[in-house]
Write a protein that holds these residues in place. Structure first.
Motif, PDB file in Angstrom:
ATOM      1  N   UNK A  22     149.731 -15.337 -24.746  1.00 26.53           N
ATOM      2  CA  UNK A  22     149.427 -14.664 -23.484  1.00 26.53           C
ATOM      3  C   UNK A  22     148.626 -13.394 -23.719  1.00 26.53           C
ATOM      4  N   UNK A  23     149.079 -12.580 -24.658  1.00 26.05           N
ATOM      5  CA  UNK A  23     148.400 -11.311 -24.911  1.00 26.05           C
ATOM      6  C   UNK A  23     146.986 -11.529 -25.452  1.00 26.05           C
ATOM      7  N   UNK A  24     146.806 -12.521 -26.314  1.00 27.69           N
ATOM      8  CA  UNK A  24     145.471 -12.807 -26.848  1.00 27.69           C
ATOM      9  C   UNK A  24     144.507 -13.215 -25.731  1.00 27.69           C
ATOM     10  N   UNK A  25     144.995 -13.979 -24.775  1.00 27.58           N
ATOM     11  CA  UNK A  25     144.134 -14.392 -23.663  1.00 27.58           C
ATOM     12  C   UNK A  25     143.815 -13.208 -22.758  1.00 27.58           C
ATOM     13  N   UNK A  26     144.794 -12.333 -22.541  1.00 29.70           N
ATOM     14  CA  UNK A  26     144.548 -11.136 -21.747  1.00 29.70           C
ATOM     15  C   UNK A  26     143.495 -10.254 -22.405  1.00 29.70           C
ATOM     16  N   UNK A  27     143.629 -10.048 -23.719  1.00 31.97           N
ATOM     17  CA  UNK A  27     142.657  -9.212 -24.438  1.00 31.97           C
ATOM     18  C   UNK A  27     141.269  -9.852 -24.404  1.00 31.97           C
ATOM     19  N   UNK A  28     141.237 -11.166 -24.501  1.00 35.12           N
ATOM     20  CA  UNK A  28     139.964 -11.876 -24.442  1.00 35.12           C
ATOM     21  C   UNK A  28     139.250 -11.599 -23.118  1.00 35.12           C
ATOM     22  N   UNK A  29     140.036 -11.430 -22.070  1.00 33.75           N
ATOM     23  CA  UNK A  29     139.483 -11.181 -20.738  1.00 33.75           C
ATOM     24  C   UNK A  29     139.266  -9.695 -20.456  1.00 33.75           C
ATOM     25  N   UNK A  30     139.592  -8.855 -21.420  1.00 37.86           N
ATOM     26  CA  UNK A  30     139.300  -7.435 -21.283  1.00 37.86           C
ATOM     27  C   UNK A  30     140.433  -6.566 -20.779  1.00 37.86           C
ATOM     28  N   UNK A  31     141.650  -7.084 -20.759  1.00 41.68           N
ATOM     29  CA  UNK A  31     142.794  -6.292 -20.296  1.00 41.68           C
ATOM     30  C   UNK A  31     143.217  -5.318 -21.382  1.00 41.68           C
ATOM     31  N   UNK A  32     143.466  -4.061 -20.998  1.00 34.72           N
ATOM     32  CA  UNK A  32     143.844  -3.026 -21.964  1.00 34.72           C
ATOM     33  C   UNK A  32     145.163  -2.364 -21.607  1.00 34.72           C
ATOM     34  N   UNK A  33     146.039  -3.112 -20.993  1.00 37.54           N
ATOM     35  CA  UNK A  33     147.310  -2.542 -20.559  1.00 37.54           C
ATOM     36  C   UNK A  33     148.322  -2.401 -21.689  1.00 37.54           C
ATOM     37  N   UNK A  34     149.493  -1.934 -21.298  1.00 40.08           N
ATOM     38  CA  UNK A  34     150.613  -1.700 -22.214  1.00 40.08           C
ATOM     39  C   UNK A  34     151.582  -2.879 -22.163  1.00 40.08           C
ATOM     40  N   UNK A  35     152.180  -3.190 -23.288  1.00 33.46           N
ATOM     41  CA  UNK A  35     153.159  -4.280 -23.366  1.00 33.46           C
ATOM     42  C   UNK A  35     154.457  -3.740 -23.947  1.00 33.46           C
ATOM     43  N   UNK A  36     155.567  -4.078 -23.320  1.00 32.24           N
ATOM     44  CA  UNK A  36     156.881  -3.729 -23.856  1.00 32.24           C
ATOM     45  C   UNK A  36     157.848  -4.862 -23.516  1.00 32.24           C
ATOM     46  N   UNK A  37     158.780  -5.136 -24.397  1.00 25.64           N
ATOM     47  CA  UNK A  37     159.736  -6.233 -24.188  1.00 25.64           C
ATOM     48  C   UNK A  37     160.966  -5.736 -23.448  1.00 25.64           C
ATOM     49  N   UNK A  38     161.471  -6.561 -22.562  1.00 26.65           N
ATOM     50  CA  UNK A  38     162.640  -6.163 -21.771  1.00 26.65           C
ATOM     51  C   UNK A  38     163.865  -5.919 -22.632  1.00 26.65           C
ATOM     52  N   UNK A  39     163.953  -6.578 -23.789  1.00 31.39           N
ATOM     53  CA  UNK A  39     165.108  -6.384 -24.665  1.00 31.39           C
ATOM     54  C   UNK A  39     165.171  -4.958 -25.220  1.00 31.39           C
ATOM     55  N   UNK A  40     164.072  -4.208 -25.116  1.00 38.02           N
ATOM     56  CA  UNK A  40     164.024  -2.827 -25.580  1.00 38.02           C
ATOM     57  C   UNK A  40     164.465  -1.831 -24.521  1.00 38.02           C
ATOM     58  N   UNK A  41     164.724  -2.327 -23.308  1.00 42.98           N
ATOM     59  CA  UNK A  41     164.991  -1.449 -22.175  1.00 42.98           C
ATOM     60  C   UNK A  41     166.371  -1.718 -21.597  1.00 42.98           C
ATOM     61  N   UNK A  42     167.133  -0.666 -21.275  1.00 44.21           N
ATOM     62  CA  UNK A  42     168.419  -0.874 -20.611  1.00 44.21           C
ATOM     63  C   UNK A  42     168.204  -1.282 -19.162  1.00 44.21           C
ATOM     64  N   UNK A  43     168.985  -2.244 -18.714  1.00 44.07           N
ATOM     65  CA  UNK A  43     168.887  -2.696 -17.327  1.00 44.07           C
ATOM     66  C   UNK A  43     170.212  -3.326 -16.925  1.00 44.07           C
ATOM     67  N   UNK A  44     170.559  -3.161 -15.664  1.00 43.37           N
ATOM     68  CA  UNK A  44     171.798  -3.730 -15.158  1.00 43.37           C
ATOM     69  C   UNK A  44     171.625  -5.205 -14.782  1.00 43.37           C
ATOM     70  N   UNK A  45     172.738  -5.875 -14.559  1.00 44.07           N
ATOM     71  CA  UNK A  45     172.700  -7.284 -14.187  1.00 44.07           C
ATOM     72  C   UNK A  45     172.328  -7.425 -12.720  1.00 44.07           C
TER      73      UNK A  45
END
Length: 263
Positions: A155-178
């Motif tokens: 997914x990220x490789x295709x986004x970069x191919x299209x010129x996207x320069x956003x930030x990526x972070x995984x949800x497992x790194x973030x606290x969140x409630x159920x």
């Protein structure tokens, strides 16, 4: 009393090595989506319109979704479609979350990915560009058997191919409630987003209340109409890129980020 969540865009209370990396400034718009294998154009477009992609990797794996598979379509006959699936094993059965799913036979998955994409799309004048992307994914099989490492990269490789320069972070790194909507609101708040970009499917179940409590606007995402989008919610983005050309897809996507941000 529930424990308050700590925002990762504030000064970290733990050592940097144990904290997710912080961008220079929080994003305005975030999209939250599971890692998909060579995703559909509708999925790419939603992420492309956002400043940050939160990779939803700590929810239950679903064999009926696009987490381990994608639909290929013949270049000049898109009605002829076939699943490209990566055989997946779940260490704790149906309760396995996406980030713990593993490739059942990495060697076979690697050959299948390389051969099927080549068979379907090698006749495209733009194949060299996509082949470079596939070669990059192919090399990942040397170092991992985790499904999400392959699918997130695709997914990220295709986004970069299209010129996207956003930030990526995984949800497992973030606290969140159920709770489905509560979790999404917490994740969006964790990255400091002011807007949550929600697909049409998500809008059917989303409860806006948790977002309202943290002053996050829920913005429905709808892709444009037109020939390029005819199969956009069904087949891999490889097809429109190789059928219509990379520049044509960029021209379709570029206005989306402007429209989402209100500029």
């Amino acid at each position: 009393m529930s424990t308050p969540l700590t925002n990762v865009w504030s000064t970290p209370a733990s050592p940097p090595a144990s904290s997710p990396p912080e961008p220079a400034e929080p994003p305005g718009i975030c999209a939250i989506h599971q890692p998909n294998l060579l995703p559909r154009l509708t999925t790419l477009a939603k992420i492309y319109a956002a400043d940050c992609w939160i990779v939803l990797d700590d929810v239950q794996f679903n064999r009926r979704d696009y987490q381990h598979r994608t639909r290929l379509a013949r270049l000049h006959d898109p009605g002829r479609q076939q699943w490209l699936s990566l055989a997946t094993t779940l260490p704790i059965g149906r309760a396995t979350v996406i980030r713990h799913a593993r490739l059942a036979d990495p060697g076979r998955c690697r050959r299948r990915l390389r051969q099927m994409t080549h068979d379907y799309y090698r006749t495209s004048p733009a194949w060299d560009v996509m082949q470079h992307l596939i070669n990059g994914l192919d090399s990942l099989f040397d170092s991992t058997d985790l499904l999400t490492e392959i699918t997130e990269a695709s997914t990220l490789d295709m986004l970069r191919l299209l010129g996207w320069n956003g930030t990526v972070i995984r949800s497992c790194q973030l606290p969140a409630r159920s709770g489905r909507s509560q979790r999404l609101a917490d994740l969006a708040a964790q990255v400091g987003a002011t807007t949550y970009l929600c697909g049409t499917g998500g809008m059917r179940y989303l409860d806006p209340a948790p977002f309202q409590k943290v002053s996050i606007v829920v913005l429905p995402f709808r892709h444009p109409d037109g020939p390029i989008w005819k199969y956009a919610d069904r087949i891999t983005s490889m097809w429109p890129i190789l059928r219509w050309g990379l520049q044509a897809i960029k021209e379709e996507l570029n206005p989306l980020s402007v429209r989402a941000s209100g500029r």
